[in-house]
Design a protein around this motif. Structure first.
Motif, PDB file in Angstrom:
ATOM      1  N   ARG A 192     -21.596  -3.369  88.981  1.00  0.00           N
ATOM      2  CA  ARG A 192     -22.721  -3.335  89.732  1.00  0.00           C
ATOM      3  C   ARG A 192     -23.905  -4.386  89.061  1.00  0.00           C
ATOM      4  N   ASP A 193     -23.823  -4.122  87.503  1.00  0.00           N
ATOM      5  CA  ASP A 193     -24.814  -4.992  86.725  1.00  0.00           C
ATOM      6  C   ASP A 193     -24.260  -6.509  86.770  1.00  0.00           C
ATOM      7  N   TYR A 194     -22.965  -6.648  86.923  1.00  0.00           N
ATOM      8  CA  TYR A 194     -22.330  -8.147  86.895  1.00  0.00           C
ATOM      9  C   TYR A 194     -22.581  -8.666  87.990  1.00  0.00           C
ATOM     10  N   VAL A 195     -22.454  -7.889  89.217  1.00  0.00           N
ATOM     11  CA  VAL A 195     -22.949  -8.481  90.565  1.00  0.00           C
ATOM     12  C   VAL A 195     -24.351  -8.842  90.349  1.00  0.00           C
ATOM     13  N   GLN A 196     -25.376  -8.150  89.936  1.00  0.00           N
ATOM     14  CA  GLN A 196     -26.612  -8.421  90.026  1.00  0.00           C
ATOM     15  C   GLN A 196     -27.189  -9.880  89.080  1.00  0.00           C
ATOM     16  N   VAL A 197     -26.196 -10.005  88.053  1.00  0.00           N
ATOM     17  CA  VAL A 197     -26.542 -10.999  87.223  1.00  0.00           C
ATOM     18  C   VAL A 197     -26.022 -12.394  88.115  1.00  0.00           C
ATOM     19  N   LEU A 198     -24.947 -12.196  88.703  1.00  0.00           N
ATOM     20  CA  LEU A 198     -24.469 -13.155  89.445  1.00  0.00           C
ATOM     21  C   LEU A 198     -25.560 -13.717  90.658  1.00  0.00           C
ATOM     22  N   ARG A 199     -26.087 -12.534  91.207  1.00  0.00           N
ATOM     23  CA  ARG A 199     -27.016 -12.868  92.433  1.00  0.00           C
ATOM     24  C   ARG A 199     -28.263 -13.513  91.837  1.00  0.00           C
ATOM     25  N   ALA A 200     -28.481 -13.107  90.687  1.00  0.00           N
ATOM     26  CA  ALA A 200     -29.785 -13.690  90.058  1.00  0.00           C
ATOM     27  C   ALA A 200     -29.722 -15.186  89.697  1.00  0.00           C
ATOM     28  N   ILE A 201     -28.449 -15.456  89.237  1.00  0.00           N
ATOM     29  CA  ILE A 201     -28.242 -16.742  88.902  1.00  0.00           C
ATOM     30  C   ILE A 201     -27.933 -17.901  90.331  1.00  0.00           C
ATOM     31  N   MET A 202     -27.608 -17.148  91.245  1.00  0.00           N
ATOM     32  CA  MET A 202     -27.288 -17.894  92.340  1.00  0.00           C
ATOM     33  C   MET A 202     -28.688 -18.080  93.087  1.00  0.00           C
ATOM     34  N   ASN A 203     -29.782 -17.136  93.085  1.00  0.00           N
ATOM     35  CA  ASN A 203     -30.801 -17.183  94.173  1.00  0.00           C
ATOM     36  C   ASN A 203     -31.995 -17.973  92.955  1.00  0.00           C
ATOM     37  N   GLY A 204     -31.793 -18.060  91.807  1.00  0.00           N
ATOM     38  CA  GLY A 204     -32.547 -18.837  90.822  1.00  0.00           C
ATOM     39  C   GLY A 204     -33.348 -18.143  90.102  1.00  0.00           C
ATOM     40  N   SER A 205     -33.428 -16.940  90.222  1.00  0.00           N
ATOM     41  CA  SER A 205     -34.590 -15.904  89.493  1.00  0.00           C
ATOM     42  C   SER A 205     -34.128 -15.819  88.001  1.00  0.00           C
ATOM     43  N   ASP A 206     -32.799 -16.176  87.709  1.00  0.00           N
ATOM     44  CA  ASP A 206     -32.330 -16.080  86.532  1.00  0.00           C
ATOM     45  C   ASP A 206     -32.348 -17.596  85.863  1.00  0.00           C
ATOM     46  N   THR A 207     -33.166 -18.014  85.132  1.00  0.00           N
ATOM     47  CA  THR A 207     -33.297 -19.467  84.564  1.00  0.00           C
ATOM     48  C   THR A 207     -32.858 -19.419  83.384  1.00  0.00           C
ATOM     49  N   THR A 208     -32.386 -18.535  82.689  1.00  0.00           N
ATOM     50  CA  THR A 208     -32.304 -18.703  81.329  1.00  0.00           C
ATOM     51  C   THR A 208     -30.854 -18.623  80.773  1.00  0.00           C
ATOM     52  N   SER A 209     -30.078 -17.964  81.917  1.00  0.00           N
ATOM     53  CA  SER A 209     -28.394 -18.011  81.437  1.00  0.00           C
ATOM     54  C   SER A 209     -27.817 -19.334  81.401  1.00  0.00           C
ATOM     55  N   THR A 210     -27.116 -19.759  80.714  1.00  0.00           N
ATOM     56  CA  THR A 210     -26.135 -20.903  80.496  1.00  0.00           C
ATOM     57  C   THR A 210     -24.684 -20.925  80.839  1.00  0.00           C
ATOM     58  N   VAL A 211     -24.409 -19.594  80.654  1.00  0.00           N
ATOM     59  CA  VAL A 211     -23.017 -19.218  80.942  1.00  0.00           C
ATOM     60  C   VAL A 211     -22.885 -18.018  81.832  1.00  0.00           C
ATOM     61  N   LEU A 212     -21.590 -18.075  82.485  1.00  0.00           N
ATOM     62  CA  LEU A 212     -21.485 -16.905  83.442  1.00  0.00           C
ATOM     63  C   LEU A 212     -21.364 -15.464  82.249  1.00  0.00           C
ATOM     64  N   PRO A 213     -21.653 -14.210  82.861  1.00  0.00           N
ATOM     65  CA  PRO A 213     -21.249 -13.083  81.856  1.00  0.00           C
ATOM     66  C   PRO A 213     -19.951 -12.716  82.389  1.00  0.00           C
ATOM     67  N   THR A 214     -19.125 -12.216  81.539  1.00  0.00           N
ATOM     68  CA  THR A 214     -17.749 -11.765  81.440  1.00  0.00           C
ATOM     69  C   THR A 214     -17.868 -10.703  82.469  1.00  0.00           C
ATOM     70  N   ALA A 215     -16.796 -10.758  83.462  1.00  0.00           N
ATOM     71  CA  ALA A 215     -16.359  -9.768  84.367  1.00  0.00           C
ATOM     72  C   ALA A 215     -15.912  -8.481  83.985  1.00  0.00           C
ATOM     73  N   PRO A 216     -16.195  -7.350  84.340  1.00  0.00           N
ATOM     74  CA  PRO A 216     -15.494  -6.316  83.556  1.00  0.00           C
ATOM     75  C   PRO A 216     -14.093  -6.256  83.978  1.00  0.00           C
ATOM     76  N   SER A 217     -13.328  -5.761  83.159  1.00  0.00           N
ATOM     77  CA  SER A 217     -11.906  -5.895  83.534  1.00  0.00           C
ATOM     78  C   SER A 217     -11.486  -4.635  84.477  1.00  0.00           C
ATOM     79  N   ASP A 218     -12.126  -3.556  84.572  1.00  0.00           N
ATOM     80  CA  ASP A 218     -11.836  -2.565  85.578  1.00  0.00           C
ATOM     81  C   ASP A 218     -13.055  -2.516  86.547  1.00  0.00           C
ATOM     82  N   PRO A 219     -13.012  -2.957  87.766  1.00  0.00           N
ATOM     83  CA  PRO A 219     -14.179  -3.179  88.683  1.00  0.00           C
ATOM     84  C   PRO A 219     -14.710  -1.445  88.905  1.00  0.00           C
ATOM     85  N   THR A 220     -14.086  -0.500  88.842  1.00  0.00           N
ATOM     86  CA  THR A 220     -14.661   0.854  89.022  1.00  0.00           C
ATOM     87  C   THR A 220     -15.517   1.279  87.650  1.00  0.00           C
ATOM     88  N   GLN A 221     -15.555   0.880  86.515  1.00  0.00           N
ATOM     89  CA  GLN A 221     -16.183   1.182  85.610  1.00  0.00           C
ATOM     90  C   GLN A 221     -17.665   0.897  85.703  1.00  0.00           C
TER      91      GLN A 221
END
Length: 168
Positions: free
Chosen positions: A139-168
């Motif tokens: 869920r945290d990973y998805v929130q970061v992706l959404r922030a990058i997409m909608n432009g509210s995250d302007t500081t990231s220069t690379v994507l975060p690493t996706a969790p290896s287990d989506p249920t974690q």
């Protein structure tokens, strides 16, 4: 008409054969920065008779053309047919043809985030079909992706690493 047994006269004049010269041309995009190696996007060769002016080259719109005065027919053939160590890609720089390795295309971070979010959505369908749900890390990973997409995250220069287990 002469009969087939009548010898031909040897007083015929032979046509004069004028040697052909070649003018070798490379094309680059018109907006290319010529201060650095520039990818060659086209090649051309013009032939003309020795003792005459070389033909003018009509450069297609959107391109710049460069004459290669030191190029020989053998070098031209080697580049055209054997790639002469160019690996299929060549550049023009300071009057010479050199090997060229194009810079790989890296999509903008927003596009990378969108592609990653599409992959997450596919995982979500599978997780839901199995009766499970995303864990807090996903869920945290998805929130970061959404922030990058909608432009509210302007500081990231690379994507975060996706969790290896989506249920974690």
């Amino acid at each position: 008409m002469t009969s087939p047994n009548t010898p031909l006269s040897h007083e015929t004049t032979q046509p004069t054969i004028t040697p052909q010269l070649s003018m070798f041309v490379v094309l680059v995009h018109s907006d290319a920065d010529m201060a650095k190696p520039t990818r060659i996007v086209g090649w051309d060769i013009l032939h003309y008779d020795e003792g005459t002016e070389p033909p003018s080259y009509k450069t297609p719109e959107g391109y710049k053309s460069f004459y290669l005065p030191d190029m020989t027919q053998e070098q031209w053939d080697d580049i055209q047919y054997n790639q002469n160590g160019l690996g299929g890609c060549a550049a023009y720089f300071e009057g010479k043809i050199i090997p060229f390795t194009p810079t790989p295309y890296i999509p903008p971070l927003k596009d990378q985030a969108q592609t990653s979010l599409q992959a997450v959505q596919q995982q979500a369908s599978m997780i839901a079909a199995m009766g499970e749900s995303f864990g807090p890390k996903m869920r945290d990973y998805v929130q970061v992706l959404r922030a990058i997409m909608n432009g509210s995250d302007t500081t990231s220069t690379v994507l975060p690493t996706a969790p290896s287990d989506p249920t974690q």
